[in-house]
Enzyme design. Structure first.
Site, PDB file in Angstrom:
ATOM      1  N   ILE A  17      -3.308  29.897  37.336  1.00  8.96           N
ATOM      2  CA  ILE A  17      -2.075  29.795  36.557  1.00  8.96           C
ATOM      3  C   ILE A  17      -1.341  28.489  36.853  1.00  8.96           C
ATOM      4  O   ILE A  17      -0.888  27.803  35.938  1.00  8.96           O
ATOM      5  CB  ILE A  17      -1.171  31.008  36.846  1.00  8.96           C
ATOM      6  CG1 ILE A  17      -1.786  32.281  36.222  1.00  8.96           C
ATOM      7  CG2 ILE A  17       0.240  30.780  36.314  1.00  8.96           C
ATOM      8  CD1 ILE A  17      -1.080  33.562  36.609  1.00  8.96           C
ATOM      9  N   TYR A 169       2.698  43.123  48.349  1.00  4.59           N
ATOM     10  CA  TYR A 169       2.741  42.257  47.166  1.00  4.59           C
ATOM     11  C   TYR A 169       3.831  42.714  46.203  1.00  4.59           C
ATOM     12  O   TYR A 169       4.607  41.893  45.697  1.00  4.59           O
ATOM     13  CB  TYR A 169       1.377  42.264  46.489  1.00  4.59           C
ATOM     14  CG  TYR A 169       1.261  41.299  45.324  1.00  4.59           C
ATOM     15  CD1 TYR A 169       1.080  39.943  45.541  1.00  4.59           C
ATOM     16  CD2 TYR A 169       1.310  41.754  44.013  1.00  4.59           C
ATOM     17  CE1 TYR A 169       0.957  39.058  44.484  1.00  4.59           C
ATOM     18  CE2 TYR A 169       1.189  40.880  42.943  1.00  4.59           C
ATOM     19  CZ  TYR A 169       1.012  39.519  43.187  1.00  4.59           C
ATOM     20  OH  TYR A 169       0.900  38.654  42.127  1.00  4.59           O
TER      21      TYR A 169
END
Length: 276
Positions: A17, A169
């Site tokens: 990304i 996360y």
């Protein structure tokens, strides 16, 4: 904001990304500081649970941008380290004379059940994913305040909805969303807009080298690609993965959208329908 001629820092720019975002901004005429661990990732024996980006990955991003006619400087950074973040900003200013846009894209993941999850691994995930956004935004602030600017944080739909065995996360990305909202309110008086992007299923190194191994348990007897495709079909209404380029398109939009700040934009094929 007109992107042409602006200076942008993109962390996590060596692959996936971040690389797509760096290339997209360069294609629009921005001067890009492409930042990632590079040689700071350490020797193979010190790698994370999947291989982190290497010096060659970061160099490739800069080379591809330059060969395409863009302006790019590769700069190594450890976003969890204050001095390293300050060095990134200082090096960017020396190279390009200012700073207009900051994209906090660096991130790592580790799955595991709560009972056995190591404190050191929790600390590292939070340090990179959340503390890194704080440290680099703080380092960039004096320059962004000069003429206004944009901060874009790469969060995740995992920050909007928890999932089992993914507590560190999810917690770190929820922190990024909260930080995005707080900074948007705090920095508006300086004409600094702050937004987040929450990607869905994007087939990056994080997915292929690590997460898909977990998918194989859900879809036994299939290849990595088949397991990921089956996961996407089962969880994403559009029945296709999202691409790094689509996340980059969202980053460009958030820079241009002068009236948008404090949002956490999901780019997930509808996988997060119903999430706020």
């Amino acid at each position: 904001m007109e992107i042409k001629g602006k200076t942008v820092i993109v962390t996590g720019a060596a692959r996936g990304i971040g690389r797509a975002i760096a290339r997209a901004f360069a294609a629009e005429g921005a001067k890009v500081a492409a930042a990632d661990l590079g040689s700071l990732a350490g020797a193979p024996e010190s790698e994370w649970h999947y291989a982190l980006s290497a010096e060659t990955d970061l160099a490739r991003t800069a080379r591809e941008i330059s060969e395409s006619g863009g302006v790019c400087k590769a700069i190594e950074v450890d976003v969890a380290d204050r001095a390293s973040c300050q060095n990134l900003v200082d090096a960017t200013i020396r190279a390009f004379g200012g700073l207009d846009i900051l994209v906090n894209g660096a991130g790592i993941i580790k799955l595991g059940n709560l009972a056995d999850f190591a404190e050191s691994e929790w600390d590292r995930i939070v340090a990179v994913n959340a503390k890194g956004v704080f440290l680099l935004s703080q380092a960039a602030l004096p320059w962004l305040e000069k003429q206004g600017g944009v901060i874009i944080n790469i969060a995740s739909n995992a920050g909007k909805r928890g999932s089992p065995f993914n507590s560190a996360y999810c917690a770190s990305k929820a922190a990024v969303i909260g930080l995005t909202q707080s900074l948007a309110a705090e920095l508006a008086e300086h004409d600094i807009r702050v937004n987040a992007i929450c990607p869905g299923a994007v087939f990056t190194a994080m997915q292929f080298d690590y997460l898909v191994q977990r998918r194989l348990q859900q879809y036994p007897g299939q290849s990595y690609e088949e397991a990921f495709a089956a996961f996407v079909k089962d969880t994403v209404p559009l029945s296709r993965q999202q691409t790094p380029g689509e996340i980059a398109d969202a980053a460009l939009y958030l820079c241009r959208a002068e009236g948008v700040t404090g949002v956490s934009l999901s780019v997930d094929g509808g996988g997060g329908i119903g999430l706020s």
